[in-house]
Scaffold this active site. Sequence first.
Site, short mmCIF file in Angstrom:
data_model
loop_
_atom_site.label_atom_id
_atom_site.label_comp_id
_atom_site.label_asym_id
_atom_site.label_seq_id
_atom_site.Cartn_x
_atom_site.Cartn_y
_atom_site.Cartn_z
N GLY A 1 0.60 -5.02 0.92
CA GLY A 1 -0.61 -5.04 0.09
C GLY A 1 -0.35 -5.65 -1.29
O GLY A 1 -1.27 -6.17 -1.91
N GLU B 1 4.69 -5.26 6.98
CA GLU B 1 3.94 -4.23 7.73
C GLU B 1 4.42 -4.09 9.17
O GLU B 1 4.35 -3.01 9.76
CB GLU B 1 2.44 -4.57 7.73
CG GLU B 1 1.75 -4.43 6.37
CD GLU B 1 1.74 -5.71 5.56
OE1 GLU B 1 2.59 -6.61 5.81
OE2 GLU B 1 0.89 -5.82 4.66
N ALA C 1 0.86 -1.18 0.00
CA ALA C 1 0.00 0.00 0.00
C ALA C 1 0.90 1.23 0.00
O ALA C 1 2.07 1.16 0.41
CB ALA C 1 -0.87 -0.02 1.25
N GLU D 1 -0.67 -9.24 -0.80
CA GLU D 1 -2.11 -9.49 -0.56
C GLU D 1 -2.91 -9.40 -1.85
O GLU D 1 -3.83 -10.18 -2.08
CB GLU D 1 -2.64 -8.49 0.48
CG GLU D 1 -2.08 -8.78 1.87
CD GLU D 1 -2.41 -7.68 2.88
OE1 GLU D 1 -2.06 -6.51 2.61
OE2 GLU D 1 -3.00 -7.98 3.92
#
Length: 270
Positions: free
Chosen positions: A121, A144, A78, A124
């Site tokens: 992300g 993260e 992200a 993911e």
Amino acid sequence: MNDKSHLSNSYKNILISEIENSKALKVGLIQLNRPDVLNALNIDLMKEVVEALETFDKDDETGCMVLTGNAKAFAAGADIKEMADATAVEMLLRDQFARWDKIRKIKKPIIAAVSGFALGGGCELAMTCDMIIAAEGAKFGQPEINLGVMPGAGGTQRLTKAIGKARAMEMILTGKMFTAKDMFIAGLITKVVDNDLYLDEAIELAKDIASKPTVAVQLAKEAVLKAFDTTIEAGLEFERKNFYLLFATEDKFEGMKAFVEKRKAEWKGR
Ligand code: HXC
């Protein structure tokens, strides 16, 4: 629905194209395109990815989708700059995961073609796809923890279900990166290929799937995904219903007749 005109050039963070398939339906290609920031997934990019997937999903001429980045990065997570000053309430009000949830509703198969970094992300997002083809130099991780947070777009769930508690814990609690080979052995990846072949191999796989009877592909995908969130008994029942449902398709009669007549089936996609 064959109108994809609104897919045209309106996207700023992704590139899309359709790949012709001599075997059958086309393959929809979506390429993440923020190379300067290793395809960091900002909100606008995710909006575009979901819209493109939904458009291909509704398009009668598309049989399968491929989601990719570039040689250096599938996506390095992200967009940290977009989250750096955000409070919990701001994150909650952004509700960005509602958009991610829509990927779960896509009926046609999606193949992630991964090279370079697939982190946070990015890892993911690859895991929301149905299969992952990875270049041997690809690096997977859930870093993260090193930012003081944890995976938020499915990492603790999808990774654990795919590779088991022991290895998922190690990835998520240490934030370390793992090679494509590690992740293949762990069961996250369909195939590891030479660095320059990852996209070609993913497209070939997508073309093959796009040449199969459409309804059977979609109901089979749905049944496999059901295994992730149900008991074995309810899952078997679900599988059986989809299996019976396929006996209502023209393609079922054609497929079995063609076998008996020793000829190639001609699919209608219904
Ligand atoms: C914003 C990012 C970014 C990210 C890289 N960049 N990753 N920007 N968000 N996730 C930017 C850098 O700031 C830099 O911009 C440029 O991309 C190139 O990156 P470098 O760090 O210079 O490249 P390199 O030295 O090769 O290192 C590559 C890297 C590193 C190891 C992948 O960039 C890195 O650690 N990135 C962050 C990975 C991460 O923590 N991901 C998880 C994010 S949290 P400039 O302007 O300096 O050139 C997350 C939560 C998910 O994903 C929640 C659900 C959505």
